[in-house]
Every structure is written in structure tokens, then in C-alpha cells.
Design an enzyme around this catalytic site. Sequence first.
Site, PDB file in Angstrom:
ATOM      1  N   GLU A   1       3.947  -8.556   7.679  1.00 17.48           N
ATOM      2  CA  GLU A   1       4.861  -8.161   7.238  1.00 17.48           C
ATOM      3  C   GLU A   1       5.988  -9.057   6.701  1.00 17.48           C
ATOM      4  OE1 GLU A   1       3.880  -3.502   8.684  1.00 17.48           O
ATOM      5  OE2 GLU A   1       5.354  -4.645   9.436  1.00 17.48           O
TER       6      GLU A   1
ATOM      7  N   CYS B   1      13.402 -10.032   3.905  1.00 18.22           N
ATOM      8  CA  CYS B   1      13.421  -9.736   5.123  1.00 18.22           C
ATOM      9  C   CYS B   1      12.010 -10.352   5.556  1.00 18.22           C
ATOM     10  CB  CYS B   1      13.570  -8.701   5.734  1.00 18.22           C
ATOM     11  SG  CYS B   1      13.566  -9.150   7.710  1.00 18.22           S
TER      12      CYS B   1
ATOM     13  N   CYS C   1       5.625 -10.597  18.604  1.00 19.05           N
ATOM     14  CA  CYS C   1       6.713 -11.461  19.390  1.00 19.05           C
ATOM     15  C   CYS C   1       6.413 -11.331  20.922  1.00 19.05           C
ATOM     16  CB  CYS C   1       8.475 -11.103  18.787  1.00 19.05           C
ATOM     17  SG  CYS C   1       9.774 -11.623  19.437  1.00 19.05           S
TER      18      CYS C   1
ATOM     19  N   CYS D   1      11.670  -6.750  23.635  1.00 19.04           N
ATOM     20  CA  CYS D   1      12.910  -6.175  23.527  1.00 19.04           C
ATOM     21  C   CYS D   1      12.495  -4.587  23.937  1.00 19.04           C
ATOM     22  CB  CYS D   1      13.320  -6.193  22.377  1.00 19.04           C
ATOM     23  SG  CYS D   1      14.411  -8.458  22.614  1.00 19.04           S
TER      24      CYS D   1
ATOM     25  N   CYS E   1      12.267  -2.307  20.355  1.00 17.98           N
ATOM     26  CA  CYS E   1      11.693  -2.932  18.992  1.00 17.98           C
ATOM     27  C   CYS E   1      10.687  -2.910  18.886  1.00 17.98           C
ATOM     28  CB  CYS E   1      12.148  -4.605  18.838  1.00 17.98           C
ATOM     29  SG  CYS E   1      11.273  -5.581  17.487  1.00 17.98           S
TER      30      CYS E   1
ATOM     31  N   CYS F   1      14.297  -2.188  10.583  1.00 18.13           N
ATOM     32  CA  CYS F   1      14.365  -3.211  11.509  1.00 18.13           C
ATOM     33  C   CYS F   1      13.597  -2.241  12.318  1.00 18.13           C
ATOM     34  CB  CYS F   1      15.667  -3.117  11.782  1.00 18.13           C
ATOM     35  SG  CYS F   1      17.410  -3.328  10.917  1.00 18.13           S
TER      36      CYS F   1
END
Length: 417
Positions: free
Chosen positions: A122, A135, A142, A146, A149, A392
Site C-alpha cells: 500500500e 507515505c 514487515c 511491533c 502495528c 499510521c
Amino acid sequence: MADTALMTIPGLSDPVPAARDITPRADGRIDLIGLPRPRIRELFAAAGLDDKSAKLRAKQVFHWLYHRGVSDFEAMTDIAKSMRPWLSERFVIGRPEIVEAQHSTDGTRKWLLRTADGHDYEMVFIPDETRGTLCVSSQVGCTLNCTFCHTGTMKLVRNLTPGEIVGQVMLARDALGEWPKGSMASMADIVDEDDEAGHYTADGRLLTNIVMMGMGEPLYNFDHVRDALILVMDGDGLSLSKRRITLSTSGVIPMMERCGEEIGVNLAVSLHGVRKDVRDELVPLNKKYGIEDLLQACADYPGASNARRITFEYVMIRDKNDSDDDARELVRLLRQYNLPAKVNLIPFNPWPGSGYECSTPDRIRAFSEIVFQGGISAPVRTPRGRDIDAACGQLKTAAEKKSRAERDREAAAAALG
Ligand code: SAH
Ligand code: SF4
């Protein structure tokens, strides 16, 4: 041919191997997007041009690709008509495929993109009064997990290629209609006429800034991110100043110095906690690269100064990292390392199953005030695009959500019987 398959995440904080720079295509042609001038020249020479013409053609084609944004060799008017079919038989000018484009009520836009080998990722465009920020993602998923996230819960990852990274910026310019005039004909179908209203820069562009804050850890895909950003910064390429580009890392210390030296963009560091136990939980990479070493690496970051401060991102999570003591400790640490710092307080954006809540507005205000009193600017970032899951930490592709749901159903079925 290198592996383009998605990989299962091997551990909490392991990097994944890099994919290749050229996307192999079924028709044998080579996609030029993502390649630097010398590589284009080599390919032209290998395809039969003599040295002198390979050099000249590479220079011309580079300009058309990255500066003018054309996606058809026929539009390259300073290249002889007879030469253009020679190019299009051997090469293509690719763009990531757009699977879905969404528009938030606040003007934020999100695109779901697909790589040539079928992986989704994205990018998000966030316009405000003074700038327009793109962004950009560096990986599909990933590896870092975390806990707050959403992207970190994706189980499969692959590095994006330089073409897939710079391709996001090119696609945004396509969609915003922001290539120098005369090059947009083939893009008319995705240009959004509503966007012609706003003008931020002297040359009227909406896309003024880039943040490497989409999916993925950019410093775990260092070479590709560097090669893509070099094309973005090239004066004869996309020509965006390094001062308008920010790379965000969760703290991959061994790559930070090279980031400053070889890319030279602004640095943002995802801190999120000032005590070992808290940061170990939120950013598991902290177990490998601890807070003190991270702050020392920031102090050593090439090019950091009071004029170019390092941004520390701090996501505000209720009763986890948001006390007055945490704020005071943050000030103490940033002072101890004498860092030219600013703090960006990010209200936690919830997602289903995260297990965390956002701090209250009063708590965020009190925290911000303490950091301000400590002499460090600490604005609160306004969440953008929440209604389309573009804020975010909300990035996670629909395909992945679906496959997770399927997996959950399978697990439930298996448990039953
Ligand atoms: N991997 C890099 C860059 C991508 S994340 C990094 O972690 O820095 C971009 C930013 O979004 C980071 O600061 C990250 O901590 C923040 N973020 C992730 N999940 C979030 C959430 N649920 N709410 C608010 N911010 C979040
Ligand atoms: Fe990866 Fe950054 Fe999300 Fe952590 S916050 S899981 S490093 S994208």
C-alpha cells in the site's frame, strides 16, 4: 533469477534476503523502472547498440522515464521514430498495478498496489495546508512484529524492488497529474480532475514530501531503498530534495550510518518507549538493539544538526508508555545524548485485536507539555485517513486479511475436529 516468493518470517527481528533488481517477465522484455542510468546503458549495449549510442540513448530514456514520467516509448520525441519500436520490443516502462484506490473524507488517499508476481502492498497520500506527503512502503509486510502495528502482524514478507519503491512515487505523480506538461496523455484514465484545485509549491505541485513510513522496515531493505531514493533525488530524475524526504526506522543501528552517508535523507526513529521492559514489548527489535545504543547511533547520524533534527516518533498508548515519568525520562535521554531532536507524538490508531488503547487527549496534552517544557518540540500528529485504514500502523493488505481469516477458520475447524 532471484527468488520473488514471499517468505515466512524466520524470527522476531531477522532481516529477509533482498530480491533482484530486474523483474523477469513472461514476454522476456525488461522493465526499466527502478534502474539507474549506467544499468540502462549496459542493457542497451547488451541489446546491440554501440557504446556511444547506448550512452546517449540511456541519458535520453532516463530523462523521459523519471523526469517526464512517460510510460510509452512512442512519447519520447527526441528519439528517432525508427528507434522507438526497437526499444518497445525489448523493454517496458512499468508501474505497480493499482488494485484499489480509496479516498478518505479528510482528503487522504490510499492505493492498494500489486507487484508483477502478485504481492499486495500500500501507499498513502496525505495532503494538508502546507504540504502533500506520500507515505511509501519498503516491504510487503514487515519482519519486526511491533505489537502495536498492524503491518507487523502480516506473516509473510518480501522486500520491494527499487522499481516497486520508486514506482509508488511515479504512480502518485501520475494520479495527481504532476509530471511536466506533455507527458500525461497515456495517464488520462487515472488522473483525478478534483486534484487540480490545490497548489503548494512554486511549480504548483501537490506532492512535496516523501516519508518512508509505509509497510516495512526500510533499513532491512537498505540497498533497494537507497537505489530508489537516489532516483527520486536525481536532478534529472524525480528531482525531489533530500530535505523533503524522511526515512523512518524502528532502530536498525548497523544501517543507520550508511543511511546518512549513502542516502542523506532526514531520519525518524520509532522510539515509543523509554524503559527497556516497555520498549522490549512494543518494539521487539529493542532486545537486539537497546535504547542507549540507538540514541548513540542517532547522535552519530551523519548530517544531523539543529537545522536538520532527528524526529523521534512516539505512539501514545494508554497506561503503557504515557506517564509523566515517561515524558521526563524522554527529555532526560534526549538531553543526555545531546540530540538535535524533535518528538512526534502519534495517537495510537486502534485495529481489531491489538489489545491496546489510545491515551486520553488530556494525557497526550500533559505528556506533550512536559516535553515542551524540557525544551524539545513535541507536536501531536493528527491521525489521517482512519476511515479507510490509511493511518499510521493500520496498513495491512486486504488479501492478507482475507487469508488470515481463512487461516483462522481453518484453525477453528481443525480444533473442532
Ligand atoms: N518500520 C518503520 C517505518 C514504518 S512504521 C518504523 O517502524 O519506523 C511508520 C510509523 O507508524 C512508525 O513510527 C510506527 O511506529 C507507527 N505506527 C505503527 N503502528 C501504529 C499504530 N497502530 N498507531 C499509530 N502509529 C503506529
Ligand atoms: Fe515493522 Fe515499523 Fe510496523 Fe514495527 S512499526 S512492525 S518496524 S512497520
